[in-house]
Design a protein around this motif. Structure first.
Motif, PDB file in Angstrom:
ATOM      1  N   LEU A 114       0.792  -1.236   0.000  1.00  0.00           N
ATOM      2  CA  LEU A 114       0.000   0.000   0.000  1.00  0.00           C
ATOM      3  C   LEU A 114       0.825   1.288   0.000  1.00  0.00           C
ATOM      4  N   PRO A 115       1.865   1.447   0.856  1.00  0.00           N
ATOM      5  CA  PRO A 115       2.643   2.695   0.792  1.00  0.00           C
ATOM      6  C   PRO A 115       3.341   2.895  -0.559  1.00  0.00           C
ATOM      7  N   LEU A 116       3.842   1.808  -1.152  1.00  0.00           N
ATOM      8  CA  LEU A 116       4.485   1.918  -2.461  1.00  0.00           C
ATOM      9  C   LEU A 116       3.466   2.312  -3.523  1.00  0.00           C
ATOM     10  N   LEU A 117       2.281   1.712  -3.467  1.00  0.00           N
ATOM     11  CA  LEU A 117       1.228   2.067  -4.418  1.00  0.00           C
ATOM     12  C   LEU A 117       0.826   3.527  -4.251  1.00  0.00           C
ATOM     13  N   LEU A 118       0.733   3.994  -3.013  1.00  0.00           N
ATOM     14  CA  LEU A 118       0.397   5.395  -2.744  1.00  0.00           C
ATOM     15  C   LEU A 118       1.448   6.330  -3.339  1.00  0.00           C
ATOM     16  N   THR A 119       2.718   5.975  -3.200  1.00  0.00           N
ATOM     17  CA  THR A 119       3.802   6.792  -3.749  1.00  0.00           C
ATOM     18  C   THR A 119       3.768   6.796  -5.272  1.00  0.00           C
ATOM     19  N   MET A 120       3.430   5.672  -5.866  1.00  0.00           N
ATOM     20  CA  MET A 120       3.319   5.599  -7.321  1.00  0.00           C
ATOM     21  C   MET A 120       2.166   6.472  -7.822  1.00  0.00           C
ATOM     22  N   VAL A 121       1.099   6.563  -7.035  1.00  0.00           N
ATOM     23  CA  VAL A 121      -0.010   7.450  -7.383  1.00  0.00           C
ATOM     24  C   VAL A 121       0.476   8.896  -7.416  1.00  0.00           C
ATOM     25  N   LEU A 122       1.281   9.286  -6.426  1.00  0.00           N
ATOM     26  CA  LEU A 122       1.832  10.647  -6.388  1.00  0.00           C
ATOM     27  C   LEU A 122       2.674  10.928  -7.625  1.00  0.00           C
ATOM     28  N   PHE A 123       3.388   9.921  -8.112  1.00  0.00           N
ATOM     29  CA  PHE A 123       4.252  10.072  -9.286  1.00  0.00           C
ATOM     30  C   PHE A 123       3.537   9.681 -10.581  1.00  0.00           C
ATOM     31  N   LEU A 289      -3.886  14.908  -6.658  1.00  0.00           N
ATOM     32  CA  LEU A 289      -5.246  14.862  -6.112  1.00  0.00           C
ATOM     33  C   LEU A 289      -5.536  13.504  -5.481  1.00  0.00           C
ATOM     34  N   PHE A 290      -5.264  12.425  -6.213  1.00  0.00           N
ATOM     35  CA  PHE A 290      -5.549  11.081  -5.694  1.00  0.00           C
ATOM     36  C   PHE A 290      -4.622  10.724  -4.528  1.00  0.00           C
ATOM     37  N   PHE A 291      -3.418  11.279  -4.530  1.00  0.00           N
ATOM     38  CA  PHE A 291      -2.501  11.034  -3.418  1.00  0.00           C
ATOM     39  C   PHE A 291      -3.097  11.526  -2.114  1.00  0.00           C
ATOM     40  N   PHE A 292      -3.614  12.734  -2.108  1.00  0.00           N
ATOM     41  CA  PHE A 292      -4.199  13.283  -0.874  1.00  0.00           C
ATOM     42  C   PHE A 292      -5.516  12.590  -0.521  1.00  0.00           C
ATOM     43  N   ILE A 293      -6.234  12.102  -1.533  1.00  0.00           N
ATOM     44  CA  ILE A 293      -7.472  11.373  -1.252  1.00  0.00           C
ATOM     45  C   ILE A 293      -7.174  10.034  -0.573  1.00  0.00           C
ATOM     46  N   PHE A 294      -6.120   9.352  -1.052  1.00  0.00           N
ATOM     47  CA  PHE A 294      -5.800   8.009  -0.556  1.00  0.00           C
ATOM     48  C   PHE A 294      -4.777   8.000   0.583  1.00  0.00           C
ATOM     49  N   LEU A 295      -4.238   9.176   0.955  1.00  0.00           N
ATOM     50  CA  LEU A 295      -3.155   9.227   1.935  1.00  0.00           C
ATOM     51  C   LEU A 295      -3.527   8.534   3.244  1.00  0.00           C
ATOM     52  N   PHE A 296      -4.651   8.875   3.819  1.00  0.00           N
ATOM     53  CA  PHE A 296      -5.048   8.269   5.090  1.00  0.00           C
ATOM     54  C   PHE A 296      -5.669   6.880   4.915  1.00  0.00           C
ATOM     55  N   PRO A 297      -6.533   6.664   3.915  1.00  0.00           N
ATOM     56  CA  PRO A 297      -7.075   5.304   3.736  1.00  0.00           C
ATOM     57  C   PRO A 297      -6.007   4.245   3.478  1.00  0.00           C
ATOM     58  N   PHE A 298      -4.974   4.549   2.687  1.00  0.00           N
ATOM     59  CA  PHE A 298      -3.941   3.567   2.364  1.00  0.00           C
ATOM     60  C   PHE A 298      -2.999   3.316   3.552  1.00  0.00           C
ATOM     61  N   SER A 316       0.200  10.516  24.863  1.00  0.00           N
ATOM     62  CA  SER A 316      -1.264  10.498  24.884  1.00  0.00           C
ATOM     63  C   SER A 316      -1.746  10.027  23.514  1.00  0.00           C
ATOM     64  N   PRO A 317      -2.977   9.488  23.421  1.00  0.00           N
ATOM     65  CA  PRO A 317      -3.489   9.003  22.133  1.00  0.00           C
ATOM     66  C   PRO A 317      -3.451  10.107  21.077  1.00  0.00           C
ATOM     67  N   SER A 318      -3.046   9.731  19.869  1.00  0.00           N
ATOM     68  CA  SER A 318      -2.927  10.678  18.762  1.00  0.00           C
ATOM     69  C   SER A 318      -3.863  10.291  17.629  1.00  0.00           C
ATOM     70  N   SER A 319      -4.415  11.280  16.943  1.00  0.00           N
ATOM     71  CA  SER A 319      -5.295  10.999  15.800  1.00  0.00           C
ATOM     72  C   SER A 319      -4.561  10.284  14.670  1.00  0.00           C
ATOM     73  N   LEU A 320      -3.243  10.463  14.596  1.00  0.00           N
ATOM     74  CA  LEU A 320      -2.461   9.776  13.570  1.00  0.00           C
ATOM     75  C   LEU A 320      -2.460   8.272  13.773  1.00  0.00           C
ATOM     76  N   CYS A 321      -2.688   7.839  14.990  1.00  0.00           N
ATOM     77  CA  CYS A 321      -2.667   6.405  15.295  1.00  0.00           C
ATOM     78  C   CYS A 321      -4.040   5.782  15.179  1.00  0.00           C
ATOM     79  N   LEU A 322      -5.045   6.584  14.795  1.00  0.00           N
ATOM     80  CA  LEU A 322      -6.414   6.086  14.667  1.00  0.00           C
ATOM     81  C   LEU A 322      -6.693   5.708  13.225  1.00  0.00           C
ATOM     82  N   SER A 323      -7.583   4.732  13.031  1.00  0.00           N
ATOM     83  CA  SER A 323      -7.976   4.335  11.685  1.00  0.00           C
ATOM     84  C   SER A 323      -9.105   5.220  11.195  1.00  0.00           C
TER      85      SER A 323
END
Length: 323
Positions: A114-123, A289-298, A316-323
């Motif tokens: 998933l992270p590699l696919l997300l990066t490929m979307v950015l490029f 555009l798609f990179f920012f759309i998929f950034l958190f879901p991926f 303390s709990p962080s929003s970055l650690c939440l799904s």
């Protein structure tokens, strides 16, 4: 999309994980110690490149081989910095040291894909440009990709090994997997994402030494290039730090790093002059555009084991650690 009940359950799960897994230090504040250990680790990594005396440029095979030896030794010893930091600050967690550094099996397959696919979307723009300009057919590309001779040539090329294998692996291990566990307990995940890349960006300033030494450009041009490289690497470092914290895996940042090294900085000026510039520029825009759309879901932590080990270090709990 999670319901409110599921979201509340996730928050409670992370809170329970913090209560059970993380023990705040009783001794001195770990913040200045964290920064000190990160600086020492960064200096050790960069300093290892210059233990060899040579009048040859950095791209010479002999120089590359020598530097492979030194950076691999420093990278191999880098977990000791985290272990020493944890011992000095008295921070205690249930996840093992390897798990905190993103070396674990849980969620490994999505962490690779998933992270590699997300990066490929950015490029998407540069990839579209490559496809249009490539003289090979799709069949030719597949044939080359599965040709053992092609990979043997790559593995015998010292520059390819440095850019695609050794640099991504050692830099992500040192500047993400080792530094983020030391920074998160004092700064929190969000601040650590933007603090960690500063060590990474500054570490690339050593290229100025060689550019000046071999007179590869004017002084002002070299300094301008160094500032640009610092900015680019800092932004990239924040991105891979984000991936590391969200996924809790080292492999994702390593593969993204290798891919970005292969692609290089997008040639936007070339895209503006491309014969099919409308198609290419549209691909650039859609990619962003798609990179920012998929950034958190991926990078949803639920794919990789919730909470990720490094998130258990947050005060303390962080929003970055939440799904």
């Amino acid at each position: 999309m999670m319901s409110e009940e599921e979201d509340l359950s996730t928050i409670l799960q992370i809170k329970e994980s913090h209560d059970g897994d993380f023990t705040a230090p009783d001794g001195p504040s770990p913040c200045w110690l964290s920064v000190a250990f990160c600086l020492l680790l960064a200096c050790s990594y960069v300093g290892s490149l210059y233990v060899w005396r040579s009048d040859l440029p950095r791209d010479h095979p002999t120089v590359i081989k020598r530097r492979f030896t030194s950076v691999l030794i420093v990278s191999g010893l880098s977990p000791l910095f985290v272990w020493a930091w944890r011992d000095v600050t008295a921070v205690r967690t249930n996840p093992s040291l390897l798990a905190l550094m993103g070396i674990r099996l849980e969620g490994l397959i999505p962490a690779v894909v998933l992270p590699l696919l997300l990066t490929m979307v950015l490029f998407l723009g540069p990839l579209m440009q490559m496809v249009i300009d490539c003289p090979w057919s799709f069949t030719d590309g597949i044939r080359v990709a599965f040709d053992p001779c092609f990979w043997m040539l790559c593995l015998s090329d010292m520059r390819w090994l440095r850019n695609q294998v050794v640099a991504p692996l050692t830099e992500e291990l040192v500047f993400r997997a080792c530094m983020l566990p030391m920074l998160v307990p004092c700064a929190g995940p969000s601040t650590a994402i933007f603090t960690c890349p500063l060590f990474f960006g500054v570490a690339h300033f050593h290229h100025i030494i060689e550019l000046l030494r071999f007179r590869q450009g004017t002084v002002s041009g070299i300094l301008l290039s160094a500032v640009f490289q610092f900015s680019y690497t800092a932004v990239f470092g924040a991105y891979t730090a984000f991936i590391f914290i969200r996924t809790g895996h080292l492999m994702g940042p390593v593969l993204c790093h290798s891919f970005c090294n292969y692609m290089g900085f997008p040639a936007i000026s070339t895209a503006l002059e491309h014969p099919q510039r409308h198609t290419v520029l549209l691909s650039y825009l859609l990619g962003v555009l798609f990179f920012f759309i998929f950034l958190f879901p991926f990078t949803d932590p639920s794919y990789y084991g919730l909470p990720t080990p490094v998130c258990t270090l947050a005060p303390s709990p962080s929003s970055l650690c939440l799904s």
